[in-house]
Design a protein around this motif. Structure first.
Motif, PDB file in Angstrom:
ATOM      1  N   ALA A   3      36.659  42.446  32.123  1.00  0.00           N
ATOM      2  CA  ALA A   3      37.220  41.092  32.115  1.00  0.00           C
ATOM      3  C   ALA A   3      38.495  41.041  31.268  1.00  0.00           C
ATOM      4  CB  ALA A   3      36.181  40.105  31.596  1.00  0.00           C
ATOM      5  N   THR A   4      39.397  41.970  31.507  1.00  0.00           N
ATOM      6  CA  THR A   4      40.573  42.145  30.674  1.00  0.00           C
ATOM      7  C   THR A   4      41.520  40.949  30.706  1.00  0.00           C
ATOM      8  OG1 THR A   4      42.439  43.636  30.237  1.00  0.00           O
ATOM      9  CG2 THR A   4      41.825  43.298  32.547  1.00  0.00           C
ATOM     10  N   ARG A   5      42.196  40.760  29.590  1.00  0.00           N
ATOM     11  CA  ARG A   5      43.218  39.716  29.511  1.00  0.00           C
ATOM     12  C   ARG A   5      44.615  40.267  29.798  1.00  0.00           C
ATOM     13  NH1 ARG A   5      39.299  38.140  25.356  1.00  0.00           N
ATOM     14  NH2 ARG A   5      38.680  35.974  25.788  1.00  0.00           N
TER      15      ARG A   5
ATOM     16  N   MET B 157      37.370  54.140  40.592  1.00  0.00           N
ATOM     17  CA  MET B 157      37.601  54.394  42.019  1.00  0.00           C
ATOM     18  C   MET B 157      37.252  55.823  42.399  1.00  0.00           C
ATOM     19  SD  MET B 157      40.977  52.102  43.033  1.00  0.00           S
ATOM     20  CE  MET B 157      42.073  52.778  41.780  1.00  0.00           C
ATOM     21  N   THR B 158      37.533  56.789  41.529  1.00  0.00           N
ATOM     22  CA  THR B 158      37.169  58.166  41.867  1.00  0.00           C
ATOM     23  C   THR B 158      35.661  58.330  41.968  1.00  0.00           C
ATOM     24  OG1 THR B 158      37.167  58.906  39.551  1.00  0.00           O
ATOM     25  CG2 THR B 158      39.237  59.128  40.767  1.00  0.00           C
ATOM     26  N   HIS B 159      34.910  57.442  41.303  1.00  0.00           N
ATOM     27  CA  HIS B 159      33.449  57.466  41.398  1.00  0.00           C
ATOM     28  C   HIS B 159      32.940  56.533  42.495  1.00  0.00           C
ATOM     29  CE1 HIS B 159      33.830  59.416  37.453  1.00  0.00           C
ATOM     30  NE2 HIS B 159      32.624  59.898  37.670  1.00  0.00           N
ATOM     31  N   GLY B 160      33.850  55.941  43.263  1.00  0.00           N
ATOM     32  CA  GLY B 160      33.441  55.089  44.370  1.00  0.00           C
ATOM     33  C   GLY B 160      32.760  53.808  43.951  1.00  0.00           C
ATOM     34  N   LEU B 161      33.182  53.227  42.810  1.00  0.00           N
ATOM     35  CA  LEU B 161      32.533  52.011  42.311  1.00  0.00           C
ATOM     36  C   LEU B 161      33.313  50.759  42.697  1.00  0.00           C
ATOM     37  CD1 LEU B 161      31.509  53.018  38.672  1.00  0.00           C
ATOM     38  CD2 LEU B 161      30.089  53.010  40.738  1.00  0.00           C
ATOM     39  N   PRO B 162      32.636  49.748  43.215  1.00  0.00           N
ATOM     40  CA  PRO B 162      33.278  48.440  43.364  1.00  0.00           C
ATOM     41  C   PRO B 162      33.729  47.946  41.994  1.00  0.00           C
ATOM     42  CG  PRO B 162      31.155  48.500  44.480  1.00  0.00           C
ATOM     43  CD  PRO B 162      31.229  49.730  43.639  1.00  0.00           C
ATOM     44  N   ILE B 163      34.819  47.210  41.962  1.00  0.00           N
ATOM     45  CA  ILE B 163      35.412  46.777  40.701  1.00  0.00           C
ATOM     46  C   ILE B 163      35.481  45.263  40.645  1.00  0.00           C
ATOM     47  CG2 ILE B 163      37.544  46.759  39.325  1.00  0.00           C
ATOM     48  CD1 ILE B 163      38.093  49.588  40.523  1.00  0.00           C
ATOM     49  N   VAL B 164      35.081  44.688  39.502  1.00  0.00           N
ATOM     50  CA  VAL B 164      35.299  43.277  39.226  1.00  0.00           C
ATOM     51  C   VAL B 164      36.179  43.199  37.976  1.00  0.00           C
ATOM     52  CG1 VAL B 164      34.264  41.061  38.618  1.00  0.00           C
ATOM     53  CG2 VAL B 164      33.107  42.577  40.242  1.00  0.00           C
ATOM     54  N   SER B 165      37.338  42.564  38.107  1.00  0.00           N
ATOM     55  CA  SER B 165      38.252  42.466  36.979  1.00  0.00           C
ATOM     56  C   SER B 165      39.100  41.210  37.136  1.00  0.00           C
ATOM     57  CB  SER B 165      39.119  43.726  36.874  1.00  0.00           C
ATOM     58  OG  SER B 165      39.845  43.739  35.641  1.00  0.00           O
ATOM     59  N   CYS B 166      40.236  41.188  36.450  1.00  0.00           N
ATOM     60  CA  CYS B 166      41.076  39.992  36.419  1.00  0.00           C
ATOM     61  C   CYS B 166      42.466  40.277  36.969  1.00  0.00           C
ATOM     62  CB  CYS B 166      41.180  39.462  34.988  1.00  0.00           C
ATOM     63  SG  CYS B 166      39.574  39.041  34.267  1.00  0.00           S
ATOM     64  N   ALA B 167      43.041  39.279  37.598  1.00  0.00           N
ATOM     65  CA  ALA B 167      44.364  39.416  38.214  1.00  0.00           C
ATOM     66  C   ALA B 167      45.445  39.207  37.158  1.00  0.00           C
ATOM     67  CB  ALA B 167      44.518  38.410  39.350  1.00  0.00           C
ATOM     68  N   VAL B 168      45.590  40.197  36.286  1.00  0.00           N
ATOM     69  CA  VAL B 168      46.565  40.121  35.202  1.00  0.00           C
ATOM     70  C   VAL B 168      47.280  41.465  35.062  1.00  0.00           C
ATOM     71  CG1 VAL B 168      45.384  38.352  33.828  1.00  0.00           C
ATOM     72  CG2 VAL B 168      44.746  40.742  33.548  1.00  0.00           C
ATOM     73  N   GLY B 169      48.507  41.420  34.534  1.00  0.00           N
ATOM     74  CA  GLY B 169      49.236  42.650  34.260  1.00  0.00           C
ATOM     75  C   GLY B 169      49.305  43.552  35.469  1.00  0.00           C
TER      76      GLY B 169
END
Length: 352
Positions: free
Chosen positions: A255-257, A269-281
């Motif tokens: 949940a990065t700022r 991604m190299t481990h094939g994991l879905p990602i939940v994060s923030c649309a920043v930077g």
């Protein structure tokens, strides 16, 4: 063009520190040497980017000792905070390495943010060239720091693939990786997890407690939200332990700022994991299309909704995992990163 045979890499603190920035510097040093370049590690004091007088004096002496025909790559933690007059006196050509600008750190008061912005802008003007890890940071240095695009090169971090087959944990493991500082948003993640407490999951947050006050806040929040039995603040772990956790995870969440790049997204991604994060930077440019759900920063409810969708919707989760794995398989290796930097060093010594 004359080949740069010798160079120096100046990094504050312990090069073995397990963060994305230090990993980049460490791998860059290893890969440049593997390319046949004689690169000296210049160790600076660990108080940067808020250097003590003793560390500033020592850094000045160490950098001044680098010969005029040896380009010195200075990590942004030191480059942005160094005394301008010290850098101006160096005989060695300076190559700045900016992971993300210091003034973009979360939790800074207005005066400190303004001081860091001025310091980094003035110091970057002394660099013969600037290396950044993302196109986002390149654009930011041009718009806010006055660095001409021709003086900037993007050297995207390399990537290492998984070393073992995935073995997802039960209940599903939500993995977050980032040091315990305000910018990483672990407090937002904890609040989001409290909103989906009725779902089946477990969570681990990996990252050293670099900010003692914030680490205490996270510990208190974990208890207050009633998550102590389901969420583990693991602190710093070994690379082997981290690789195992990636293999056990069902999804990656941060949940990065703000991120100037975010090596952890490549790892996910190299481990094939879905990602939940923030649309920043740089996050929207780093997380491949279809591989993640990006929500606004500082919004625990939106973050919780994204987590719940990935956990509950098997079809969506499978599609995101496939997109992540496909993107991860296309990521460059660290030798490619070093090749880009080596070409910059060649141009600097040639004066072009």
């Amino acid at each position: 063009m004359r080949r740069c045979k010798t160079a120096a890499l100046a990094v504050p603190g312990d090069l073995a520190t397990l963060t994305g920035g230090y990993r980049y510097d460490r791998r860059l040093l290893e890969e440049l040497r593997a390319l046949g370049r004689d690169v000296t590690h210049v160790a600076l004091g660990d108080s940067f980017p808020r250097p003590s007088p003793a560390d500033m004096l020592d850094a000045g002496k160490r950098l001044a000792a680098v010969s005029a025909d040896c380009p010195v790559i200075i990590d942004g933690l030191a480059m942005g905070a160094m005394d301008h007059s010290v850098l101006a006196k160096l005989s060695a050509p300076i190559v700045a390495l900016v992971h993300h600008p210091l003034a973009q750190e979360s939790g800074l008061d207005a005066a400190l943010r303004a001081r860091l912005l001025r310091s980094e802008r003035d110091n970057l003007a002394l660099a013969a060239h600037v290396i950044v890890t993302s196109t986002h940071t390149a654009a930011l240095l041009t718009s806010d720091y006055g660095v001409a695009p021709a003086r900037i090169t993007v050297a995207r971090p390399g990537s290492d693939g998984p070393k073992a087959p995935a073995a997802p944990a039960d209940p599903p493991l939500i993995l977050s990786v980032g040091i315990q500082i305000p910018r990483k948003g672990h407090d937002v993640l904890l609040r989001a997890l409290a909103n989906i407490a009725d779902d089946a999951w477990q969570a681990i947050i990996v990252g050293s407690a670099r900010d003692a006050a914030h680490a205490e806040l996270l510990g208190n929040l974990l208890t207050r939200l009633g998550l102590s039995r389901r969420v583990r603040l693991a602190g710093e772990v070994t690379p082997e332990e981290l690789a195992q956790l990636y293999g056990q995870a069902t999804l990656f969440a941060l949940a990065t700022r703000y991120e100037g790049y975010g090596i952890v997204f490549d790892e996910a991604m190299t481990h094939g994991l879905p990602i939940v994060s923030c649309a920043v930077g740089a996050v929207p440019l780093t997380v491949a299309p279809g591989a993640g759900q990006l929500v606004p920063p500082d919004d625990p409810r939106a973050f919780a909704a994204a987590l719940a969708r990935v956990l509950k919707d098997a079809g969506a989760r499978s599609a995101m995992a496939a997109a992540a794995a496909a993107a991860g398989s296309e990521l460059p290796g660290w030798d490619g990163t070093a090749g880009v930097v080596a070409a910059v060093l060649d141009r600097v010594v040639a004066g072009v």
